[in-house]
Every structure is written in C-alpha cells, then in structure tokens.
Write an enzyme that holds these catalytic residues in place. Structure first.
Site, PDB file in Angstrom:
ATOM      1  N   ASP A 129      -8.815 -17.295 -33.774  1.00  0.00           N
ATOM      2  CA  ASP A 129      -8.213 -18.467 -33.139  1.00  0.00           C
ATOM      3  C   ASP A 129      -8.313 -18.287 -31.628  1.00  0.00           C
ATOM      4  O   ASP A 129      -7.576 -17.500 -31.035  1.00  0.00           O
ATOM      5  CB  ASP A 129      -6.756 -18.602 -33.584  1.00  0.00           C
ATOM      6  CG  ASP A 129      -6.102 -19.881 -33.074  1.00  0.00           C
ATOM      7  OD1 ASP A 129      -6.712 -20.569 -32.221  1.00  0.00           O
ATOM      8  OD2 ASP A 129      -4.979 -20.182 -33.512  1.00  0.00           O
ATOM      9  N   ASN A 156     -19.779 -23.477 -27.988  1.00  0.00           N
ATOM     10  CA  ASN A 156     -19.432 -24.814 -28.453  1.00  0.00           C
ATOM     11  C   ASN A 156     -17.932 -25.013 -28.643  1.00  0.00           C
ATOM     12  O   ASN A 156     -17.445 -26.143 -28.602  1.00  0.00           O
ATOM     13  CB  ASN A 156     -20.157 -25.097 -29.778  1.00  0.00           C
ATOM     14  CG  ASN A 156     -19.652 -26.347 -30.453  1.00  0.00           C
ATOM     15  OD1 ASN A 156     -19.947 -27.462 -30.028  1.00  0.00           O
ATOM     16  ND2 ASN A 156     -18.854 -26.192 -31.513  1.00  0.00           N
ATOM     17  N   SER A 210     -19.152 -31.943 -20.831  1.00  0.00           N
ATOM     18  CA  SER A 210     -18.658 -33.254 -21.255  1.00  0.00           C
ATOM     19  C   SER A 210     -18.695 -34.210 -20.081  1.00  0.00           C
ATOM     20  O   SER A 210     -18.557 -33.808 -18.925  1.00  0.00           O
ATOM     21  CB  SER A 210     -17.213 -33.128 -21.768  1.00  0.00           C
ATOM     22  OG  SER A 210     -16.604 -34.399 -21.927  1.00  0.00           O
ATOM     23  N   TYR A 223      -8.084 -31.282 -19.660  1.00  0.00           N
ATOM     24  CA  TYR A 223      -9.391 -31.169 -20.332  1.00  0.00           C
ATOM     25  C   TYR A 223     -10.515 -31.410 -19.340  1.00  0.00           C
ATOM     26  O   TYR A 223     -11.489 -30.649 -19.288  1.00  0.00           O
ATOM     27  CB  TYR A 223      -9.470 -32.178 -21.476  1.00  0.00           C
ATOM     28  CG  TYR A 223     -10.834 -32.269 -22.112  1.00  0.00           C
ATOM     29  CD1 TYR A 223     -11.265 -31.293 -23.005  1.00  0.00           C
ATOM     30  CD2 TYR A 223     -11.694 -33.327 -21.819  1.00  0.00           C
ATOM     31  CE1 TYR A 223     -12.525 -31.371 -23.592  1.00  0.00           C
ATOM     32  CE2 TYR A 223     -12.949 -33.416 -22.398  1.00  0.00           C
ATOM     33  CZ  TYR A 223     -13.353 -32.429 -23.279  1.00  0.00           C
ATOM     34  OH  TYR A 223     -14.599 -32.506 -23.851  1.00  0.00           O
TER      35      TYR A 223
END
Length: 346
Positions: A129, A156, A210, A223
C-alpha cells in the site's frame, strides 16, 4: 478651446498621421519590424503544427527493445487495474518479464497467472500500500528487483481526490495519501531501480503525469501540485540520466476511462486504457503535443488539445485557469447531489 473642438483637433491629427504613415525612415523601420514579427510568428506556429502532425501520422517512437532485450524485466506500479494492468499486459506481450506492484494481492496474482499463461513470460508480484509509505514494503520490493535486469519502469501508481474539493476543505488523510502515493511512491521506487540501469547503461522510465499537473487545477489543488512536481522531477531526472543512455519520459493524459476518473464510456477525447497504452508504447520519444523536453502526450486528441492550448491560450493564462475551475466546480456540484441522493436511499 472647447472640449468638442479639442476632440476634433485630435481626431484630425490621428487621421493625418494615418494618411501619411509611413512618412519617415523610422516609421518604415517600425512597419517592417512588425511585419517581420508577424511572419516569424506565423512560420513558427505553422512549423510547430506540422511537427505535431508528423508525430501523429508518420514518426513513430522507439521500440522497447532499444532499452533492453526481450527477457529482461519491467516493473509496473499500480498494476492491478486500469492503465497499470494494461501496461503490464502490453509490455509482457512484447516479450518482457514483469514485476507487478500494487495494493491488492489477489488481483496481482490473477493478473500474473493471466500473463504467464498467455505470453509465456516470468512474473513476480509485490503487494504493498503506497499510501502507508512503509519502509518495510520498499525493502521487500528491493529484494525482488535488486538481482533482476530491469530495463523498463512504469511509474503508474497514483491517486486523486474522491471528488473536486477546495483545498481548505481537503481531508488531511486524503492529502497525505495523495502525496505519499504520487510523490513518495514514485521517487522511492525509481531510486530502487535506477542504480542497475545506470550500471547497465540502458533503460526506460515512464512516469504518468496528467493535464491536472500541466494546468493549475482549482479544486484539485493537492493532486494538481503533486503531478506538477512529477513534471519537474522527471524532466530534471532525465537530464541526469541521459549520459547513461536511460530515457526518462513524463506521459501526459487528459481523461481515460478508469476507476480514478470515474468515467466508464470512452469517446474521441476519452480513450480506454488499452488504446491509451498502445499510443504510449508506440510513441516513446516522439514528444507528441508537448513542447517540454522529456514530455509526451501520446493519445492523438490529447496531443492536439495540449498543442492548441499551449499555442493559443497559455498554460498559466487566466482563461485556462477559469475554464478549468468552472469545469471542476460543476463536477463537484454533481458529485455532491449524487451523495445526497444516495444518503436519502439509506
């Protein structure tokens, strides 16, 4: 002189200047200079667009075997679902063994069995995790990869906010998870892999970026910041590793159908993982859409969008910022209404 007369006088002077322009060597130089700037701008824009078309239609990317032979290893994080799973499948199909790293052991084992049976390559799995940022997890991963010929790393693993949220209202645990997964996870895995690549003087490191990191994104501030960090880090790392023949590339995407985006139906602007990964592996080094070194926007509609915004609007312009904010404000409103409806059903 009365105000009306003053206005008329100024107007006559302006009209006279326009009729006589250019009436001096200085005026002519200014006119020619402005014309030259216009020609250069149009030429530069045209050349940039033609380069974009060439990368989308003619110029392919490097083959994976440039970075290591078939039978060497690829490490893929966030491998159990979505893009990570598709990267694992398509890289294995090209003859590379794979180390699958993600949180859920059962999903990893199922994928490993599928890959071994279908592509006859070796697989290893490490269930961890990334949100915990646990030293013992990274120690286990190190044991798995230290003696392997790792030629490809796909960073990723990633996490966004559950729904768009103002920074002042962001849950502290969600904030920590985003930083641990997107930043610490990517850096720590890469630090385990690159010593071997440097020794062998070859390798490929793909890191998922992104549009949320390319453009400052209100209501996804944490983010967005984490992905912007990866942009700068990946570009800097690429310069450091270039003398070792290691290719480092930040892969940019708009939206892809996935659990993270919560979008199930694909479209021209929103590809499924299979098509996006195919575009990524087929355009390594092509630098589609992007003007930054070490950056690639592989999917064709994303590349065109990226190029157009950079060319005509600007990444940091108020227009782009306000459009981005309005888009995510609307998403937040819909998400909150959905939560209200689900709460009433319980």
């Amino acid at each position: 002189m009365a105000p009306v007369e003053l206005h008329a006088s100024l107007q006559d002077q302006v009209l006279s200047y326009i009729r006589n322009f250019p009436n001096s060597a200085c005026d002519q130089s200014l006119l020619y200079g402005l014309a030259l700037v216009g020609v250069v701008s149009v030429f530069s824009l045209t050349a940039s667009f033609l380069r974009l078309l060439s990368t989308l239609t003619v110029c392919g990317g490097y083959k994976l075997t440039k970075f290591g032979p078939k039978g060497s290893w690829a490490v893929i994080t966030g491998a159990s679902d979505g893009l990570g799973k598709e990267f694992a499948l398509q890289i294995a199909a090209k003859g590379f063994n794979v180390v699958l790293v993600s949180r859920t052991a059962s999903k990893l084992q199922a994928l490993a069995s599928e890959i071994s049976e279908k592509y006859k390559v070796e697989t290893r799995t490490v269930a961890m995790d990334f949100a915990k940022n646990d030293d013992s997890d990274y120690a286990r991963l190190a044991q798995e990869v230290n003696n392997l010929d790792v030629s490809i790393l796909v960073n990723n693993v990633g996490k966004s906010h559950d729904i768009p949220v103002p920074f002042a209202e962001t849950d502290l645990n969600e904030m920590k998870d985003i930083i641990n997964i997107n930043c610490h996870g990517t850096l720590r895995v890469t630090s385990l892999v690159i010593p071997g690549m440097m020794e062998r003087k070859r390798g490929l490191i793909l890191t998922m970026g992104s549009f949320g990191g390319l453009f400052p994104t209100p209501l996804l501030a944490t983010y967005s910041g984490s992905k912007a960090f990866l942009q700068q880090w990946s570009t800097a790392l690429g310069s450091e590793l270039a003398p070792y023949n290691i290719k480092t590339e930040l892969v940019l995407s708009y939206l892809v159908t996935s659990a993270m985006s919560k979008i199930r139906k694909s479209s021209a602007l929103i590809p499924n993982p299979k098509n996006f990964v195919k575009s990524t592996l087929g355009s390594i080094g092509a630098q589609r859409g992007a003007k930054r070194a070490g950056t690639n926007t592989p999917y064709w509609t994303h590349a065109v969008m990226h190029w157009a915004i950079e060319s005509f609007v600007g990444i940091y312009s108020g227009v782009a910022l306000n459009v981005n904010k309005g888009f995510h404000v609307d998403i937040r409103k819909r998400a909150l209404r959905k939560r209200e409806r689900e709460a009433k059903k319980q």
